[in-house]
Design a protein around this motif. Structure first.
Motif, PDB file in Angstrom:
ATOM      1  N   MET A   1      13.690  -8.386   3.331  1.00 47.56           N
ATOM      2  CA  MET A   1      12.320  -8.118   3.620  1.00 47.56           C
ATOM      3  C   MET A   1      11.797  -6.905   2.638  1.00 47.56           C
ATOM      4  SD  MET A   1      11.465  -8.796   7.514  1.00 47.56           S
ATOM      5  CE  MET A   1       9.800  -8.274   7.376  1.00 47.56           C
ATOM      6  N   PHE A   2      12.677  -5.837   2.713  1.00 46.64           N
ATOM      7  CA  PHE A   2      12.380  -4.435   2.302  1.00 46.64           C
ATOM      8  C   PHE A   2      13.083  -3.933   1.227  1.00 46.64           C
ATOM      9  CE2 PHE A   2      11.384  -4.409   6.989  1.00 46.64           C
ATOM     10  CZ  PHE A   2      10.042  -4.533   6.836  1.00 46.64           C
ATOM     11  N   SER A   3      12.375  -3.737  -0.104  1.00 47.18           N
ATOM     12  CA  SER A   3      13.230  -3.372  -1.172  1.00 47.18           C
ATOM     13  C   SER A   3      13.307  -2.041  -1.424  1.00 47.18           C
ATOM     14  CB  SER A   3      12.523  -4.197  -2.579  1.00 47.18           C
ATOM     15  OG  SER A   3      11.378  -3.376  -2.512  1.00 47.18           O
ATOM     16  N   ASN A   4      13.911  -1.584  -2.365  1.00 44.15           N
ATOM     17  CA  ASN A   4      14.465  -0.268  -2.666  1.00 44.15           C
ATOM     18  C   ASN A   4      13.359   0.242  -3.577  1.00 44.15           C
ATOM     19  OD1 ASN A   4      15.351   2.435  -2.952  1.00 44.15           O
ATOM     20  ND2 ASN A   4      17.625   1.309  -3.285  1.00 44.15           N
ATOM     21  N   CYS A   5      12.108   0.167  -3.087  1.00 46.55           N
ATOM     22  CA  CYS A   5      10.831   0.495  -4.173  1.00 46.55           C
ATOM     23  C   CYS A   5      10.713   2.107  -4.024  1.00 46.55           C
ATOM     24  CB  CYS A   5       9.547  -0.330  -3.463  1.00 46.55           C
ATOM     25  SG  CYS A   5       9.001   0.038  -1.806  1.00 46.55           S
ATOM     26  N   GLY A   6      11.546   2.735  -3.122  1.00 46.47           N
ATOM     27  CA  GLY A   6      11.362   4.296  -3.242  1.00 46.47           C
ATOM     28  C   GLY A   6      12.293   4.978  -4.293  1.00 46.47           C
ATOM     29  N   ASN A   7      13.840   4.626  -3.824  1.00 39.74           N
ATOM     30  CA  ASN A   7      14.769   5.299  -4.794  1.00 39.74           C
ATOM     31  C   ASN A   7      14.860   4.702  -5.890  1.00 39.74           C
ATOM     32  OD1 ASN A   7      15.370   5.235  -1.918  1.00 39.74           O
ATOM     33  ND2 ASN A   7      17.196   6.329  -2.444  1.00 39.74           N
ATOM     34  N   LEU A   8      14.687   3.622  -6.264  1.00 43.84           N
ATOM     35  CA  LEU A   8      14.503   3.086  -7.745  1.00 43.84           C
ATOM     36  C   LEU A   8      13.044   2.671  -8.396  1.00 43.84           C
ATOM     37  CD1 LEU A   8      17.593   0.354  -7.591  1.00 43.84           C
ATOM     38  CD2 LEU A   8      17.530   2.733  -8.593  1.00 43.84           C
ATOM     39  N   GLY A   9      12.208   2.152  -7.145  1.00 45.51           N
ATOM     40  CA  GLY A   9      11.061   1.419  -7.681  1.00 45.51           C
ATOM     41  C   GLY A   9       9.925   2.600  -8.401  1.00 45.51           C
ATOM     42  N   ILE A  10       9.941   3.917  -7.740  1.00 44.73           N
ATOM     43  CA  ILE A  10       9.086   5.097  -8.129  1.00 44.73           C
ATOM     44  C   ILE A  10       9.462   5.380  -9.419  1.00 44.73           C
ATOM     45  CG2 ILE A  10       8.278   7.174  -7.506  1.00 44.73           C
ATOM     46  CD1 ILE A  10       8.429   6.336  -4.547  1.00 44.73           C
ATOM     47  N   PRO A  11      10.872   5.923  -9.665  1.00 46.35           N
ATOM     48  CA  PRO A  11      11.181   6.274 -10.886  1.00 46.35           C
ATOM     49  C   PRO A  11      11.144   5.295 -12.073  1.00 46.35           C
ATOM     50  CG  PRO A  11      13.073   6.191  -9.518  1.00 46.35           C
ATOM     51  CD  PRO A  11      11.992   6.050  -8.434  1.00 46.35           C
ATOM     52  N   LEU A  12      11.379   4.109 -11.721  1.00 50.11           N
ATOM     53  CA  LEU A  12      11.304   2.929 -12.771  1.00 50.11           C
ATOM     54  C   LEU A  12       9.707   2.959 -13.254  1.00 50.11           C
ATOM     55  CD1 LEU A  12      13.597   0.089 -11.704  1.00 50.11           C
ATOM     56  CD2 LEU A  12      13.486   1.421 -13.853  1.00 50.11           C
ATOM     57  N   GLY A  13       8.794   2.958 -12.073  1.00 46.16           N
ATOM     58  CA  GLY A  13       7.460   2.858 -12.604  1.00 46.16           C
ATOM     59  C   GLY A  13       6.976   4.166 -13.484  1.00 46.16           C
TER      60      GLY A  13
ATOM     61  N   VAL B   1       3.922   4.409  -5.969  1.00 49.64           N
ATOM     62  CA  VAL B   1       4.033   5.041  -4.653  1.00 49.64           C
ATOM     63  C   VAL B   1       3.174   4.169  -3.715  1.00 49.64           C
ATOM     64  CG1 VAL B   1       3.371   7.230  -3.435  1.00 49.64           C
ATOM     65  CG2 VAL B   1       4.518   7.316  -5.928  1.00 49.64           C
ATOM     66  N   ALA B   2       1.988   3.819  -4.235  1.00 43.09           N
ATOM     67  CA  ALA B   2       1.179   3.178  -3.456  1.00 43.09           C
ATOM     68  C   ALA B   2       1.900   1.675  -2.503  1.00 43.09           C
ATOM     69  CB  ALA B   2      -0.085   2.479  -3.996  1.00 43.09           C
ATOM     70  N   VAL B   3       2.666   1.110  -3.461  1.00 41.49           N
ATOM     71  CA  VAL B   3       3.464  -0.109  -2.880  1.00 41.49           C
ATOM     72  C   VAL B   3       4.588   0.741  -2.022  1.00 41.49           C
ATOM     73  CG1 VAL B   3       4.968  -1.737  -3.632  1.00 41.49           C
ATOM     74  CG2 VAL B   3       2.992  -1.321  -4.890  1.00 41.49           C
ATOM     75  N   PHE B   4       5.198   1.785  -2.379  1.00 42.52           N
ATOM     76  CA  PHE B   4       6.102   2.214  -1.363  1.00 42.52           C
ATOM     77  C   PHE B   4       5.506   2.402  -0.124  1.00 42.52           C
ATOM     78  CE2 PHE B   4       8.016   6.446   0.032  1.00 42.52           C
ATOM     79  CZ  PHE B   4       8.978   6.135   0.341  1.00 42.52           C
ATOM     80  N   ALA B   5       4.433   3.114  -0.273  1.00 41.93           N
ATOM     81  CA  ALA B   5       3.636   3.597   1.057  1.00 41.93           C
ATOM     82  C   ALA B   5       3.352   2.299   2.145  1.00 41.93           C
ATOM     83  CB  ALA B   5       2.439   4.350   0.918  1.00 41.93           C
ATOM     84  N   VAL B   6       3.143   1.181   1.372  1.00 44.42           N
ATOM     85  CA  VAL B   6       2.854   0.014   2.289  1.00 44.42           C
ATOM     86  C   VAL B   6       4.175  -0.495   2.898  1.00 44.42           C
ATOM     87  CG1 VAL B   6       2.212  -2.517   2.237  1.00 44.42           C
ATOM     88  CG2 VAL B   6       0.877  -0.494   0.939  1.00 44.42           C
ATOM     89  N   PHE B   7       5.101  -0.603   1.971  1.00 50.10           N
ATOM     90  CA  PHE B   7       6.426  -0.819   2.482  1.00 50.10           C
ATOM     91  C   PHE B   7       7.101  -0.148   3.384  1.00 50.10           C
ATOM     92  CE2 PHE B   7       6.531  -3.850  -0.761  1.00 50.10           C
ATOM     93  CZ  PHE B   7       7.672  -4.551  -0.845  1.00 50.10           C
TER      94      PHE B   7
END
Length: 257
Positions: A98-110, A123-129
């Protein structure tokens, strides 16, 4: 194209490699202290600063939040069905689906792929996750749904405050913005280094299970992101960032929790 990919990925892999090498060298790494620093100070500041600085309409921000939530629920249903067929415990292996690594990897990739605006959307997606992970996720792991845990999360408070300021066009004092930007700047490097330390500490015990869960995240993830982004009418950078975040591997938080 290759040069552009290297420019985006090289800083991330190097930061992760620093953490991996640090752990392999035998030196101590205060993961607990750094985890608290990131979760209670750095990440909330990063979330707040990104949301109040985000130059998108309230409608887009709302659509991103709803699409992210729907993506998580789709992963929950798909993951539950796969785990039931395979006979694997859902309370252990459903959250990593369910929960992806949208913080460690997703934010710097964005950030490196789309610039500051892309970082803000990531970061907005990360906050929801995070909101879902510290409510529904903890309920799946422990069997107890505790709204108090979610309400006590500094990331949740920062996200709510940031959205309110953004929606109402509230002028945030410069010193608060500068402080949030400074402390939020700790987050990405520390998360990536901690990710490297975690990877150096982990051992694979069941390759088949790992590959199935990874396939759900890395192969099905982009399709889920594409579907929900179309459903909510997201276009351009918002659509690209959401698909990117849905395509991330499992979050390290799953391992820690």
């Amino acid at each position: 194209m290759i040069v552009r990919l290297a420019q985006i990925l090289a800083p991330i892999f190097i930061a992760v490699l620093v953490g991996w090498a640090l752990k392999r060298s035998g030196r101590s790494y205060p993961a607990d202290t750094i985890g608290v620093l990131v979760a209670d100070v750095g990440a909330p500041c990063l979330v707040f600063h990104a949301l109040v600085s985000l130059e998108v309409s309230g409608h887009t921000l709302e659509a991103v939040a709803l699409a992210s939530s729907l993506a998580i629920l789709i992963f929950m249903v798909l993951g539950y069905l796969v785990l039931r067929v395979c006979g694997w415990p859902t309370n252990t292996f459903l959250p990593p689906i369910m929960f992806s690594n949208c913080g460690n990897l997703g934010i710097p990739l964005g950030l490196y792929a789309f610039g500051v605006q892309g970082e803000g959307l990531a970061v907005a997606v990360f906050a929801v996750f995070c909101a879902w992970q510290f409510s529904l996720g903890i309920w799946i792991w422990s069997g107890e749904l505790s709204p108090r845990t979610l309400l006590r999360s500094p990331i949740t408070a920062a996200a709510v405050l940031g959205v309110l300021c953004a929606m109402t066009d509230t002028a945030v004092p410069v010193w608060i913005l500068n402080t949030a930007e400074l402390l939020g700047g700790l987050t990405i490097p520390l998360m990536l280094i901690t990710l490297g330390v975690s990877l150096a500490s982990m051992r694979i015990h069941n390759l088949t299970r790992s590959l199935v869960i990874s396939a759900l995240r890395l192969l099905v993830g982009p399709l889920v992101g594409l579907m929900v982004s179309r459903l909510f009418g997201l276009e351009g950078m918002a659509r690209a960032v959401l698909i990117l975040q849905c395509a991330m591997p499992s979050a390290v938080f799953n391992y820690l929790l």
